[in-house]
Design an enzyme around this catalytic site. Sequence first.
Site, PDB file in Angstrom:
ATOM      1  N   ALA A  25      65.415  51.259  12.470  1.00  0.00           N
ATOM      2  CA  ALA A  25      66.028  52.279  11.602  1.00  0.00           C
ATOM      3  C   ALA A  25      65.492  53.668  11.952  1.00  0.00           C
ATOM      4  O   ALA A  25      66.251  54.635  12.039  1.00  0.00           O
ATOM      5  CB  ALA A  25      65.751  51.960  10.145  1.00  0.00           C
ATOM      6  N   GLU A  26      64.178  53.753  12.180  1.00  0.00           N
ATOM      7  CA  GLU A  26      63.601  55.056  12.546  1.00  0.00           C
ATOM      8  C   GLU A  26      64.156  55.536  13.889  1.00  0.00           C
ATOM      9  O   GLU A  26      64.456  56.711  14.075  1.00  0.00           O
ATOM     10  CB  GLU A  26      62.073  54.947  12.642  1.00  0.00           C
ATOM     11  CG  GLU A  26      61.391  54.923  11.291  1.00  0.00           C
ATOM     12  CD  GLU A  26      59.920  54.578  11.431  1.00  0.00           C
ATOM     13  OE1 GLU A  26      59.099  55.504  11.380  1.00  0.00           O
ATOM     14  OE2 GLU A  26      59.608  53.378  11.609  1.00  0.00           O
ATOM     15  N   ASP A  74      65.464  35.430  39.587  1.00  0.00           N
ATOM     16  CA  ASP A  74      66.792  34.992  39.980  1.00  0.00           C
ATOM     17  C   ASP A  74      67.816  35.848  39.262  1.00  0.00           C
ATOM     18  O   ASP A  74      68.370  35.476  38.240  1.00  0.00           O
ATOM     19  CB  ASP A  74      66.952  33.514  39.598  1.00  0.00           C
ATOM     20  CG  ASP A  74      68.038  32.853  40.416  1.00  0.00           C
ATOM     21  OD1 ASP A  74      68.587  33.519  41.324  1.00  0.00           O
ATOM     22  OD2 ASP A  74      68.350  31.697  40.138  1.00  0.00           O
ATOM     23  N   GLU A  82      65.195  43.845  40.415  1.00  0.00           N
ATOM     24  CA  GLU A  82      66.111  42.747  40.135  1.00  0.00           C
ATOM     25  C   GLU A  82      66.574  42.855  38.679  1.00  0.00           C
ATOM     26  O   GLU A  82      65.749  42.791  37.761  1.00  0.00           O
ATOM     27  CB  GLU A  82      65.367  41.416  40.359  1.00  0.00           C
ATOM     28  CG  GLU A  82      66.251  40.215  40.487  1.00  0.00           C
ATOM     29  CD  GLU A  82      66.744  39.973  41.918  1.00  0.00           C
ATOM     30  OE1 GLU A  82      66.517  40.833  42.810  1.00  0.00           O
ATOM     31  OE2 GLU A  82      67.367  38.920  42.132  1.00  0.00           O
ATOM     32  N   LYS A  89      59.949  28.980  47.813  1.00  0.00           N
ATOM     33  CA  LYS A  89      61.004  28.543  46.903  1.00  0.00           C
ATOM     34  C   LYS A  89      60.630  27.262  46.156  1.00  0.00           C
ATOM     35  O   LYS A  89      60.089  26.326  46.735  1.00  0.00           O
ATOM     36  CB  LYS A  89      62.309  28.280  47.709  1.00  0.00           C
ATOM     37  CG  LYS A  89      62.945  29.547  48.270  1.00  0.00           C
ATOM     38  CD  LYS A  89      63.491  30.452  47.193  1.00  0.00           C
ATOM     39  CE  LYS A  89      64.962  30.427  46.944  1.00  0.00           C
ATOM     40  NZ  LYS A  89      65.936  30.545  47.945  1.00  0.00           N
ATOM     41  N   CYS A 148      78.371  -1.192  13.952  1.00  0.00           N
ATOM     42  CA  CYS A 148      78.856  -2.147  12.951  1.00  0.00           C
ATOM     43  C   CYS A 148      80.258  -1.856  12.443  1.00  0.00           C
ATOM     44  O   CYS A 148      80.810  -2.639  11.669  1.00  0.00           O
ATOM     45  CB  CYS A 148      77.879  -2.215  11.781  1.00  0.00           C
ATOM     46  SG  CYS A 148      77.809  -0.671  10.849  1.00  0.00           S
ATOM     47  N   CYS A 174      73.491  -2.406   9.107  1.00  0.00           N
ATOM     48  CA  CYS A 174      73.913  -2.071  10.473  1.00  0.00           C
ATOM     49  C   CYS A 174      72.850  -2.563  11.459  1.00  0.00           C
ATOM     50  O   CYS A 174      71.683  -2.160  11.390  1.00  0.00           O
ATOM     51  CB  CYS A 174      74.093  -0.566  10.605  1.00  0.00           C
ATOM     52  SG  CYS A 174      74.380  -0.046  12.298  1.00  0.00           S
TER      53      CYS A 174
HETATM   54  S1  IVH Z   1      61.350  41.908  47.892  1.00  0.00           S
HETATM   55  C1  IVH Z   1      61.284  42.458  51.758  1.00  0.00           C
HETATM   56  N1  IVH Z   1      60.521  40.985  45.596  1.00  0.00           N
HETATM   57  O1  IVH Z   1      65.144  38.132  46.499  1.00  0.00           O
HETATM   58  C2  IVH Z   1      61.818  42.938  50.499  1.00  0.00           C
HETATM   59  N2  IVH Z   1      62.736  40.491  46.280  1.00  0.00           N
HETATM   60  O2  IVH Z   1      65.895  36.809  49.021  1.00  0.00           O
HETATM   61  C3  IVH Z   1      62.920  42.142  49.998  1.00  0.00           C
HETATM   62  N3  IVH Z   1      63.992  39.152  44.694  1.00  0.00           N
HETATM   63  O3  IVH Z   1      67.390  40.522  47.719  1.00  0.00           O
HETATM   64  C4  IVH Z   1      62.956  42.022  48.559  1.00  0.00           C
HETATM   65  N4  IVH Z   1      62.393  38.976  43.181  1.00  0.00           N
HETATM   66  O4  IVH Z   1      67.219  40.122  45.188  1.00  0.00           O
HETATM   67  C5  IVH Z   1      61.540  41.052  46.474  1.00  0.00           C
HETATM   68  N5  IVH Z   1      59.649  40.225  43.575  1.00  0.00           N
HETATM   69  C6  IVH Z   1      60.679  40.315  44.446  1.00  0.00           C
HETATM   70  C7  IVH Z   1      61.917  39.699  44.205  1.00  0.00           C
HETATM   71  C8  IVH Z   1      62.929  39.811  45.154  1.00  0.00           C
HETATM   72  C9  IVH Z   1      63.648  38.656  43.494  1.00  0.00           C
HETATM   73  C10 IVH Z   1      65.285  38.934  45.361  1.00  0.00           C
HETATM   74  C11 IVH Z   1      65.984  40.174  45.804  1.00  0.00           C
HETATM   75  C12 IVH Z   1      66.187  40.015  47.287  1.00  0.00           C
HETATM   76  C13 IVH Z   1      66.115  38.545  47.441  1.00  0.00           C
HETATM   77  C14 IVH Z   1      65.690  38.157  48.833  1.00  0.00           C
END
Ligand code: IVH
Length: 675
Positions: free
Chosen positions: A35-36, A123, A181, A321, A418, A438
């Site tokens: 609100a503020e 992601d 991102e 990954k 049942c 049942c």
């Molecule tokens: S660095 C070398 N840092 O991953 C610099 N990318 O597969 C390239 N991404 O296109 C990006 N978190 O969309 C970097 N902490 C992070 C990241 C990040 C997500 C994504 C970004 C990039 C893709 C590369």
Amino acid sequence: MSAPPPADRAEELREAIRHHDYLYYSLDRPEISDAEYDRLFRELRALEEEHPELVTPDSPTQRVGVEPLEGFGQIRHLEPMLSLANAKDETELRAWHARVLRLSEQAGFAPEELRFVAEPKIDGLAVSLRYEDGRLASGATRGNGVIGEDVTQNLRTVGAIPLRITAVHGAVPALLEVRGEVYLPLSAFERLNEQRVAAGEPTFANPRNAAAGSLRQLDPQVTASRPLTIWNYGVGFVEGETFESHSQVLAWLAEHHFRVSPDVESASDVEELIAVCRRWEARRGDLEYDIDGVVLKVDDRRLQAALGSVGRDPRWAVAYKFAPSTAQTRLRRIGINVGRTGVLNPYAVLDPVQVGGVTVGLATLHNEEDINRKDLREGDMVVVQRAGDVIPQVVSPLTELRTGQEQPFRMPEHCPSCGTPVVRTPGEVAVRCPNPDCPQKLMQLVEHFVGRPAMDIEGVGEKLVHRLFALGLVRDPADLYDLGYEDLIELEGFQERSVRNILAAIEASKERPFGAVLFALGIPHVGGQTAEILIERFPSMAALREADAEEIAEIPQIGSVIAQSVADWFADSRNQRLVERLEGAGVRMRAEAEEDRAAKPLAGQNFVITGTLPSLSREEATRLIERAGGKVTGSVSGKTDYLVAGENPGSKLEKARSLGTAVLDQRALGKLLEG
Ligand code: IVH
């Protein structure tokens, strides 16, 4: 005192709003109420309406442009947006590290100069924000890395993106590309999909698609309605500032109010890198956003330049990954389980699919309301999610992939076990089978009854309960106490010894504490803790049976729903008969009074049992000791009064000897029990 001139007041308000935006969006630590905040915002807007010449493009009121676009323009990045090579396991990570080490030595860097930064790999959707003299001039998607789409108007609506940079020391860079991102927090993603189902719109398969769909909107109003946010992880082209290391870049960004993950860690050798990756993998399910890995970067910017890249992948960074925690599969059908209280529980039968490293074929579906809110239909392609050890869940259907053959779900009108018509209690989502006979319901009740926190009947589990039901030997919990040797020895796979053990365990359960007995009855809403609370006021079955709902509700921790549920349960003549039969079998029907306990020969004495006793199972010995008022625990400590030792006693005996604890054999125990 006179009011400040409008121009000064406008600047004052802008500064205040920028400050509170930063606290709210970037730090998640607001200092004023909504609100503020609204009051400040409204005052600024009124002032700007009255004095249009005071409006600046970086004013917080200018986040949402008015006109939707015809299409997106293109923006050439001043420095290309690179991508990342992947390391899918520890071996590949070690290989990457070894190569970096070798190349950096060739480039004249000592091994101890090699330091890394580890960041979550979010992601979402990569963007580049261009600041000219500290003002957000444009923002673009990654595109092909060289040219991206102009989504400036939409990025301006993201509260965590500063519209202007305020210098901290010296001047702001003349030209700066900030990389990050954009993502949609998981809770916002779920809400968005629910709204889309309600509006008959296609759902998003995952938060990344939702973020991309929200950012690539021609109408910035739509983007503004989605709570997108950003983690910033680097810079592109820079003019007017020098950075020696990546950690310096991150610190600079945070200092200038860009949102930077607070969980960035540094590491100097490969073992540390691996440990960081494992930590992130373990935390993955607890985050408010999706991550699909960890990005490891060489910290030194000179070394980064020396290492260079192969194609679009820099040699100085790698993405470790994780195995995907979501997957897409077909929802074959929706099955129904009948629980012990008669509630019909739907579950999903899926085409088996790998999620987070395990094969998933079944998933929970909570209740009918949840299924309808998500609009899950039999035959749908769906997104399945698994986080840590939790039961897999069906997140959402992929409505774009529908063929028209999918069947909307309807709770059956009759119990699948049942055939009795089901009942719905107004105000409750649960649908119940009201039939007290049942079979599936009773079977679940018996499974609950024998469970460890209830009557703790060892050797009688789900499988045996099913067989006993199939043979008609058991129809309710009291029937267990009528089982004899002859009944069980008939069962395939059972020998004298196992039958004797089961009968002994059933016998021993009669001595279970009253709280466990009350819990074992399966009264709706009465869990273990509630049972304990109830028996403090009503220490016997007789006392509880006589009480009406009002009296029960007088207990402070018991609400009216529980109280009514208990009273209703005891009012049912079948339940009364069940209690009578259990009582007749010798099951404990009252809490032991403190005086009783103290009067027993072993009151206050602690026992530990180890090894194999000549003619008593460990359970039997435990029951005998407990009946005499003693307590049995699992390990020997200074508090242990007696160790009961049989054959092959193991380390507990040594421990007891070293502590000077008295050691008994079965005979000595027998004498003690006799008093
Ligand atoms: S660095 C070398 N840092 O991953 C610099 N990318 O597969 C390239 N991404 O296109 C990006 N978190 O969309 C970097 N902490 C992070 C990241 C990040 C997500 C994504 C970004 C990039 C893709 C590369």
